[in-house]
Design an enzyme around this catalytic site. Structure first.
Site, PDB file in Angstrom:
ATOM      1  N   GLN A 166       0.739  -0.979   0.042  1.00 47.41           N
ATOM      2  CA  GLN A 166       0.149   0.210  -0.061  1.00 47.41           C
ATOM      3  C   GLN A 166       0.854   1.223   0.106  1.00 47.41           C
ATOM      4  O   GLN A 166       0.359   2.417  -0.286  1.00 47.41           O
ATOM      5  CB  GLN A 166      -0.705  -0.023   1.251  1.00 47.41           C
ATOM      6  CG  GLN A 166      -0.222  -0.028   2.403  1.00 47.41           C
ATOM      7  CD  GLN A 166      -1.091   0.105   3.659  1.00 47.41           C
ATOM      8  OE1 GLN A 166      -1.826  -1.189   4.089  1.00 47.41           O
ATOM      9  NE2 GLN A 166      -1.314   1.180   4.348  1.00 47.41           N
TER      10      GLN A 166
ATOM     11  N   HIS B  37      -6.283  -1.375  11.621  1.00 44.03           N
ATOM     12  CA  HIS B  37      -5.677  -1.770  10.339  1.00 44.03           C
ATOM     13  C   HIS B  37      -6.685  -3.020   9.780  1.00 44.03           C
ATOM     14  O   HIS B  37      -7.082  -3.934  10.413  1.00 44.03           O
ATOM     15  CB  HIS B  37      -4.190  -2.438  10.665  1.00 44.03           C
ATOM     16  CG  HIS B  37      -3.380  -2.741   9.513  1.00 44.03           C
ATOM     17  ND1 HIS B  37      -3.060  -1.884   8.257  1.00 44.03           N
ATOM     18  CD2 HIS B  37      -2.863  -3.958   9.233  1.00 44.03           C
ATOM     19  CE1 HIS B  37      -2.562  -2.661   7.623  1.00 44.03           C
ATOM     20  NE2 HIS B  37      -2.192  -3.799   8.012  1.00 44.03           N
TER      21      HIS B  37
ATOM     22  N   CYS C 137      -5.394   0.290   3.483  1.00 46.36           N
ATOM     23  CA  CYS C 137      -5.430  -1.042   3.799  1.00 46.36           C
ATOM     24  C   CYS C 137      -6.686  -1.727   3.868  1.00 46.36           C
ATOM     25  O   CYS C 137      -7.096  -2.877   3.438  1.00 46.36           O
ATOM     26  CB  CYS C 137      -4.859  -1.304   5.522  1.00 46.36           C
ATOM     27  SG  CYS C 137      -5.664  -0.434   6.526  1.00 46.36           S
TER      28      CYS C 137
END
Length: 341
Positions: A146, A289, A152
């Site tokens: 990324q 995340h 993400c």
């Protein structure tokens, strides 16, 4: 507060000992830089990860300080590794980032509260294999990176969609993360987003994702490019999102039945992760995340989830992280989404 000071004192002492030991083998030529700590380690780090900041500059000094702080953290984190399969922490591509900088750049996912999985708490797992990995079926795309973009959430969603599409009998096609990043208006592009919100958007709009080759990733938020429905590859018909905390065996069944799962985790300690099975250091108090759970393995002493990350193949286990099954380590079971096409 007293505990914090004690921790700092202990880690500082450990780091000083490690630095002194490391620098015993440094030649006089290498010490000419007159850096604090073990200069040769930082020089090697800069070469390995292609850092271009100039020696003796303000940025150099700041990055070297962050590097030293990372080494202190590693000594503390590794003190919990008591068995062979335990996670190991050390120098990687994030070692010259401050913890705040790392969080701001990479941990930008937000979690929507998911309902508890409605199945039986124990679940029917007698028929499940002891280990299962969707990569063995050739339906998981390679690890992506990324870069310095909080995307993400988009990588996890697209990873799930393209895998389920392949499981349904189609050829595995890498789909456009940039399309989701640019067009999912309920999210904030590189500034962060929610996999659940992205899946809601895909379901509501019935937008078909196009191949990555036609809408390549740029690591920055751009203007949404629209394509005709006949041009796209696949659209999301539905999805589920559940909290499997306390029911990770049922989550195993969900993975086998429905394909790779998009999950939200607490990844603060992952800044220093090198490999092995994470069993500690994840509070799961704040999910930040998004990742893709592609398999599990219960055959060893420590059962673990196999999780694809989006930080490139130089991180972790060639881009993957292993997380202990049971106890909701890293909040791995808090919000888990399955895709239906």
């Amino acid at each position: 507060m007293r505990g914090v000071y004690l921790y700092l004192a202990v880690t500082a002492t450990v780091f000083a000992l490690l630095s002194a030991r490391c620098c015993l083998n440094v030649s006089s030529d290498e010490t000419r830089t007159k850096l604090n700590g073990c200069a040769v380690d930082f020089i090697s780090f800069r070469e390995q990860f292609h850092r271009s900041y100039v020696a003796n500059s303000a940025e150099f000094d700041l990055r070297h300080l962050y590097f030293q702080n990372a080494t202190k953290r590693h000594a503390y984190l590794n003190s919990f590794s008591t068995v062979a399969q335990s996670a190991k922490y050390g120098i990687n591509q994030f070692s010259d980032f401050s913890q705040e900088e790392f969080r701001d750049l990479y941990l930008r996912a937000s979690a929507d509260r998911a309902p508890l999985f409605p199945g039986l708490k124990t679940g029917k797992t007698e028929g499940l294999p002891a280990k299962f990995d969707w990569r063995d079926k050739a339906v998981v795309a390679p690890v992506q990176n990324q870069q310095a973009c909080g995307s993400c959430w988009a990588f996890s969603v697209v990873g799930a969609v393209q895998s389920v599409h392949a499981i349904d009998g189609s050829q595995l096609v890498e789909l456009s993360v940039q399309q989701v990043l640019d067009c999912s208006f309920q999210n904030e592009g590189c500034n962060g987003g929610s996999p659940v919100q992205a899946l809601k958007w895909l379901k509501q709009t019935k937008m078909k994702l196009v191949p990555q080759s036609e809408y390549p990733y740029k690591a920055k938020t751009g203007i949404c490019h629209f394509f005709s429905q006949s041009h796209g590859v696949v659209a999301v018909k539905n999805f589920t999102a559940y909290d499997f905390s306390g029911q990770e065996e049922a989550m195993m069944g969900h993975l086998v039945e429905h394909g790779p799962l998009a999950a939200i985790v607490d990844a603060v300690s992952w800044q220093d992760y090198l490999g092995g099975i994470i069993q500690h250091h994840c509070s799961s108090q704040r999910s930040n995340h998004a990742v893709l759970v592609v398999g599990y393995n219960t055959t060893g002493d420590i059962p673990y989830w196999i999780v694809q990350n989006s930080w490139g193949t130089t991180w972790g286990n060639e881009g993957y992280v292993y997380i202990k099954i049971g106890g909701n380590v890293c909040g791995i079971a808090d919000s888990v989404a399955a895709v239906f096409l």
